[in-house]
Design a protein around this motif. Structure first.
Motif, PDB file in Angstrom:
ATOM      1  N   TYR A 125       5.174  13.244  -5.596  1.00  0.00           N
ATOM      2  CA  TYR A 125       4.758  13.666  -4.254  1.00  0.00           C
ATOM      3  C   TYR A 125       5.992  13.669  -3.366  1.00  0.00           C
ATOM      4  O   TYR A 125       6.824  12.756  -3.431  1.00  0.00           O
ATOM      5  CB  TYR A 125       3.712  12.691  -3.720  1.00  0.00           C
ATOM      6  N   GLU A 126       6.115  14.691  -2.529  1.00  0.00           N
ATOM      7  CA  GLU A 126       7.244  14.741  -1.605  1.00  0.00           C
ATOM      8  C   GLU A 126       6.797  15.362  -0.298  1.00  0.00           C
ATOM      9  O   GLU A 126       6.060  16.355  -0.284  1.00  0.00           O
ATOM     10  CB  GLU A 126       8.390  15.553  -2.216  1.00  0.00           C
ATOM     11  N   ASN A 127       7.232  14.747   0.828  1.00  0.00           N
ATOM     12  CA  ASN A 127       6.876  15.223   2.157  1.00  0.00           C
ATOM     13  C   ASN A 127       8.170  15.360   2.956  1.00  0.00           C
ATOM     14  O   ASN A 127       8.813  14.371   3.292  1.00  0.00           O
ATOM     15  CB  ASN A 127       5.922  14.238   2.839  1.00  0.00           C
ATOM     16  N   THR A 128       8.585  16.586   3.243  1.00  0.00           N
ATOM     17  CA  THR A 128       9.855  16.797   3.929  1.00  0.00           C
ATOM     18  C   THR A 128       9.784  16.415   5.404  1.00  0.00           C
ATOM     19  O   THR A 128      10.810  16.131   6.027  1.00  0.00           O
ATOM     20  CB  THR A 128      10.294  18.269   3.809  1.00  0.00           C
ATOM     21  N   ALA A 129       8.594  16.405   5.994  1.00  0.00           N
ATOM     22  CA  ALA A 129       8.458  16.029   7.404  1.00  0.00           C
ATOM     23  C   ALA A 129       8.688  14.544   7.601  1.00  0.00           C
ATOM     24  O   ALA A 129       9.357  14.123   8.543  1.00  0.00           O
ATOM     25  CB  ALA A 129       7.080  16.425   7.921  1.00  0.00           C
ATOM     26  N   THR A 130       8.129  13.731   6.721  1.00  0.00           N
ATOM     27  CA  THR A 130       8.286  12.273   6.843  1.00  0.00           C
ATOM     28  C   THR A 130       9.402  11.734   5.958  1.00  0.00           C
ATOM     29  O   THR A 130       9.693  10.541   6.001  1.00  0.00           O
ATOM     30  CB  THR A 130       6.975  11.560   6.471  1.00  0.00           C
ATOM     31  N   GLN A 131      10.019  12.610   5.141  1.00  0.00           N
ATOM     32  CA  GLN A 131      11.110  12.215   4.235  1.00  0.00           C
ATOM     33  C   GLN A 131      10.666  11.165   3.222  1.00  0.00           C
ATOM     34  O   GLN A 131      11.433  10.297   2.823  1.00  0.00           O
ATOM     35  CB  GLN A 131      12.321  11.707   5.035  1.00  0.00           C
ATOM     36  N   GLU A 132       9.403  11.268   2.789  1.00  0.00           N
ATOM     37  CA  GLU A 132       8.857  10.341   1.803  1.00  0.00           C
ATOM     38  C   GLU A 132       8.766  11.008   0.440  1.00  0.00           C
ATOM     39  O   GLU A 132       8.467  12.203   0.348  1.00  0.00           O
ATOM     40  CB  GLU A 132       7.457   9.884   2.205  1.00  0.00           C
ATOM     41  N   VAL A 169      13.657   8.352   2.985  1.00  0.00           N
ATOM     42  CA  VAL A 169      15.067   8.567   3.285  1.00  0.00           C
ATOM     43  C   VAL A 169      15.386   8.192   4.728  1.00  0.00           C
ATOM     44  O   VAL A 169      16.443   7.639   5.025  1.00  0.00           O
ATOM     45  CB  VAL A 169      15.451  10.044   3.011  1.00  0.00           C
ATOM     46  N   THR A 170      14.458   8.454   5.650  1.00  0.00           N
ATOM     47  CA  THR A 170      14.700   8.194   7.067  1.00  0.00           C
ATOM     48  C   THR A 170      14.858   6.705   7.348  1.00  0.00           C
ATOM     49  O   THR A 170      15.784   6.275   8.041  1.00  0.00           O
ATOM     50  CB  THR A 170      13.554   8.758   7.925  1.00  0.00           C
ATOM     51  N   THR A 171      13.950   5.890   6.824  1.00  0.00           N
ATOM     52  CA  THR A 171      13.975   4.451   7.104  1.00  0.00           C
ATOM     53  C   THR A 171      14.754   3.652   6.073  1.00  0.00           C
ATOM     54  O   THR A 171      15.106   2.501   6.318  1.00  0.00           O
ATOM     55  CB  THR A 171      12.541   3.896   7.152  1.00  0.00           C
ATOM     56  N   GLY A 172      15.022   4.245   4.905  1.00  0.00           N
ATOM     57  CA  GLY A 172      15.683   3.510   3.830  1.00  0.00           C
ATOM     58  C   GLY A 172      14.744   2.633   3.031  1.00  0.00           C
ATOM     59  O   GLY A 172      15.173   1.923   2.118  1.00  0.00           O
ATOM     60  N   GLN A 187       0.854  -1.175   0.000  1.00  0.00           N
ATOM     61  CA  GLN A 187       0.000   0.000   0.000  1.00  0.00           C
ATOM     62  C   GLN A 187       0.896   1.233   0.000  1.00  0.00           C
ATOM     63  O   GLN A 187       2.042   1.177   0.427  1.00  0.00           O
ATOM     64  CB  GLN A 187      -0.929   0.023   1.214  1.00  0.00           C
ATOM     65  N   PHE A 188       0.362   2.326  -0.489  1.00  0.00           N
ATOM     66  CA  PHE A 188       1.121   3.558  -0.587  1.00  0.00           C
ATOM     67  C   PHE A 188       0.537   4.641   0.304  1.00  0.00           C
ATOM     68  O   PHE A 188      -0.632   4.625   0.622  1.00  0.00           O
ATOM     69  CB  PHE A 188       1.066   4.088  -2.035  1.00  0.00           C
ATOM     70  N   PRO A 189       1.371   5.654   0.638  1.00  0.00           N
ATOM     71  CA  PRO A 189       0.806   6.826   1.306  1.00  0.00           C
ATOM     72  C   PRO A 189      -0.173   7.499   0.356  1.00  0.00           C
ATOM     73  O   PRO A 189       0.020   7.481  -0.851  1.00  0.00           O
ATOM     74  CB  PRO A 189       2.016   7.728   1.541  1.00  0.00           C
ATOM     75  N   ASP A 190      -1.201   8.097   0.896  1.00  0.00           N
ATOM     76  CA  ASP A 190      -2.228   8.716   0.074  1.00  0.00           C
ATOM     77  C   ASP A 190      -1.834  10.158  -0.241  1.00  0.00           C
ATOM     78  O   ASP A 190      -1.845  11.022   0.620  1.00  0.00           O
ATOM     79  CB  ASP A 190      -3.561   8.692   0.823  1.00  0.00           C
ATOM     80  N   THR A 191      -1.470  10.417  -1.488  1.00  0.00           N
ATOM     81  CA  THR A 191      -1.049  11.769  -1.856  1.00  0.00           C
ATOM     82  C   THR A 191      -2.208  12.751  -1.889  1.00  0.00           C
ATOM     83  O   THR A 191      -1.996  13.942  -2.049  1.00  0.00           O
ATOM     84  CB  THR A 191      -0.370  11.770  -3.241  1.00  0.00           C
ATOM     85  N   SER A 192      -3.434  12.256  -1.771  1.00  0.00           N
ATOM     86  CA  SER A 192      -4.575  13.172  -1.794  1.00  0.00           C
ATOM     87  C   SER A 192      -4.824  13.814  -0.440  1.00  0.00           C
ATOM     88  O   SER A 192      -5.572  14.780  -0.336  1.00  0.00           O
ATOM     89  CB  SER A 192      -5.841  12.424  -2.226  1.00  0.00           C
ATOM     90  N   VAL A 193      -4.201  13.282   0.613  1.00  0.00           N
ATOM     91  CA  VAL A 193      -4.493  13.747   1.961  1.00  0.00           C
ATOM     92  C   VAL A 193      -3.296  14.513   2.513  1.00  0.00           C
ATOM     93  O   VAL A 193      -2.183  14.020   2.534  1.00  0.00           O
ATOM     94  CB  VAL A 193      -4.823  12.565   2.892  1.00  0.00           C
ATOM     95  N   VAL A 194      -3.526  15.735   2.959  1.00  0.00           N
ATOM     96  CA  VAL A 194      -2.475  16.567   3.531  1.00  0.00           C
ATOM     97  C   VAL A 194      -2.707  16.686   5.031  1.00  0.00           C
ATOM     98  O   VAL A 194      -3.794  17.030   5.477  1.00  0.00           O
ATOM     99  CB  VAL A 194      -2.467  17.961   2.881  1.00  0.00           C
ATOM    100  N   SER A 195      -1.684  16.394   5.823  1.00  0.00           N
ATOM    101  CA  SER A 195      -1.816  16.453   7.275  1.00  0.00           C
ATOM    102  C   SER A 195      -2.062  17.869   7.738  1.00  0.00           C
ATOM    103  O   SER A 195      -1.534  18.832   7.182  1.00  0.00           O
ATOM    104  CB  SER A 195      -0.544  15.912   7.941  1.00  0.00           C
ATOM    105  N   GLY A 196      -2.875  17.980   8.790  1.00  0.00           N
ATOM    106  CA  GLY A 196      -3.186  19.287   9.349  1.00  0.00           C
ATOM    107  C   GLY A 196      -2.683  19.403  10.777  1.00  0.00           C
ATOM    108  O   GLY A 196      -1.525  19.141  11.067  1.00  0.00           O
ATOM    109  N   ALA A 197      -3.599  19.748  11.705  1.00  0.00           N
ATOM    110  CA  ALA A 197      -3.209  20.022  13.087  1.00  0.00           C
ATOM    111  C   ALA A 197      -2.647  18.794  13.788  1.00  0.00           C
ATOM    112  O   ALA A 197      -1.933  18.901  14.774  1.00  0.00           O
ATOM    113  CB  ALA A 197      -4.412  20.557  13.866  1.00  0.00           C
ATOM    114  N   GLN A 198      -2.982  17.612  13.309  1.00  0.00           N
ATOM    115  CA  GLN A 198      -2.551  16.392  13.972  1.00  0.00           C
ATOM    116  C   GLN A 198      -1.201  15.904  13.467  1.00  0.00           C
ATOM    117  O   GLN A 198      -0.764  14.824  13.815  1.00  0.00           O
ATOM    118  CB  GLN A 198      -3.601  15.297  13.780  1.00  0.00           C
ATOM    119  N   SER A 199      -0.485  16.697  12.635  1.00  0.00           N
ATOM    120  CA  SER A 199       0.721  16.193  11.992  1.00  0.00           C
ATOM    121  C   SER A 199       1.779  15.767  13.003  1.00  0.00           C
ATOM    122  O   SER A 199       2.488  14.788  12.777  1.00  0.00           O
ATOM    123  CB  SER A 199       1.294  17.242  11.042  1.00  0.00           C
ATOM    124  N   LYS A 200       1.918  16.466  14.123  1.00  0.00           N
ATOM    125  CA  LYS A 200       2.896  16.070  15.127  1.00  0.00           C
ATOM    126  C   LYS A 200       2.579  14.674  15.663  1.00  0.00           C
ATOM    127  O   LYS A 200       3.467  13.828  15.798  1.00  0.00           O
ATOM    128  CB  LYS A 200       2.946  17.068  16.287  1.00  0.00           C
TER     129      LYS A 200
END
Length: 422
Positions: free
Chosen positions: A180-187, A202-205, A91-104
């Motif tokens: 798609y690129e997410n600098t917080a999760t390094q995906e 990048v974080t987990t390899g 399964q893949f991360p869903d590029t349609s969904v952007v994290s909001g207040a719960q991102s931490k």
């Protein structure tokens, strides 16, 4: 505690891009997808070396020596005696969904549970107050350009466009391809016009590739994990000292600490040194192509979903959390406590084996068991439990030809913990 009745052996690529599989398993590929033939060749080489105690299809015992009652024999946790776990689907991360207040919370939970097989963390998408399981794609509202609160959306009106908020960047090429690129999760994710795709963290390899042929592979050096799915219906899985092989012809093998299961593919097999009756292993379904992304504007996340495959928590057909699952529960509880999570909903899901009423009851009992386990280790959040039975699958329970899909059913047997944005 419940004992599950099953009539056949138990065992995404869904654009809901990584509920990683795991779960959810959970595969992205090179730019052309042409390496599926090489993958098939690898499957052939694997098959010739897998069963050292005889060729697939050869039984080492006469029919009078083969046990049909497997009760009391050792089993893989979460599975019936003699059952070889399926090669996980991706399964893949869903590029349609952007994290909001719960991102931490999402990021901290992802870090805490990233090394646990069968567990995934993803931004949640909701329909009203209900979490939507399965696929959600990007949508568009015509051409234009908007910029607000550090977020910028450019829509060219033909399906192409860009989105950026300083953390997440999405580039849609309008032909089904996207980046798609997410600098917080390094995906990062690349989806190609051919339906092939690639994912990197990048974080987990971790790297995942899905090829146009339907073959796929996943490697995760940090977890010691490797999965290969070949377009021949064969595949193999390695994680630490556990190995699973599906030869694609009904035969296969499981190797783990203190347990070896060999399926000869002719109705017989072995559990350690005991000859037993075994049903053939269904071949692996080739992965579907990644659906094209039609437009640009992402959906705002409503919270976080933590998905746990049933085998992580429960023995086969039961609703009591296993003792060896307590460490996973405790790790999750630690994140809940440290970030002062106010509330969460625990939902049980099943596959379509057995009747609907039984599956509904089992899903409710498993959800309630997880709530009890979290509260037992100090979670103070307001927790509610509910069961959805077999009504919300995230993968097909059967293949297109009507044959069994054990890997899909494994993804459907899950517990989802939804934490609303706070």
């Amino acid at each position: 505690m419940v004992t599950l009745r099953r009539s056949r052996v138990t065992s995404c690529v869904c654009i809901a891009v990584l509920a990683l599989a795991a779960s959810c398993l959970t595969g992205c590929g090179g730019s052309s997808g042409g390496s599926g033939q090489d993958q098939s060749a690898g499957a052939t080489a694997e098959k010739t070396s897998v069963l050292s105690d005889g060729e697939a299809g050869e039984s080492s015992a006469s029919s009078s020596q083969v046990r049909t009652d497997l009760s009391g024999l050792p089993a893989v946790p979460g599975f019936a005696p003699g059952e070889i776990p399926p090669i996980p689907m991706f399964q893949f991360p869903d590029t349609s969904v952007v994290s909001g207040a719960q991102s931490k919370f999402s990021i901290e939970t992802f870090k805490a549970l990233s090394g646990v097989p069968g567990v995934s963390v993803a931004a949640a998408k909701c329909n009203g107050t209900q979490v939507v399981s399965g696929t959600t794609v990007l949508y568009g509202d015509g051409s234009g350009h908007t910029s607000q609160s550090g977020r910028e959306v450019v829509n060219y009106g033909n399906g192409a466009g860009n989105y950026s908020d300083g953390t997440v960047t999405i580039t849609n090429y309008g032909n089904g391809a996207a980046h798609y690129e997410n600098t917080a999760t390094q995906e990062s994710i690349d989806i190609y016009e051919s339906g092939a795709a690639s994912y990197k963290n990048v974080t987990t390899g971790r790297e995942v590739n899905v090829y146009e042929s339907g073959a796929a592979n996943l490697t995760d050096p940090a977890m010691g994990l490797e999965i290969n799915i070949y377009d021949s219906g064969a595949g193999n899985y390695t994680r630490g000292d556990v190995q699973i092989v599906n030869d694609g012809d009904g035969s296969g093998r499981y190797e783990g600490p203190g347990l070896t299961i060999v399926n000869h593919g002719d109705g017989t097999g072995q559990i350690n040194d005991v000859a037993v009756h075994m049903e053939k292993i269904p071949p692996l379904a080739r992965l579907q192509k990644i659906p094209p992304i039609p437009a640009v504007k992402p959906i705002e996340s409503c919270g976080t979903v933590i998905t746990l495959e049933d085998g992580v928590l429960f023995d086969f057909g039961k609703s009591e959390v296993r003792a060896d699952a307590r460490s996973t529960i405790s790790t999750l509880a630690g994140v809940f406590t440290s970030l002062s999570v106010p509330s969460a909903t625990v939902t049980g899901h099943t596959d379509s084996v057995s009747d609907e009423a039984f599956n509904q009851t089992l899903s409710e009992q498993r959800a309630a068991a997880v709530v009890e386990a979290l509260q037992a280790v100090g979670v103070k959040a307001a927790l509610s439990a509910e069961g959805k039975g077999e009504s919300q699958p995230v993968a097909p329970n059967e293949n297109a030809d009507g044959s069994d899909n054990p890997s899909g059913r494994q993804l459907n047997r899950r517990v989802e913990i939804f934490v609303p944005a706070f």
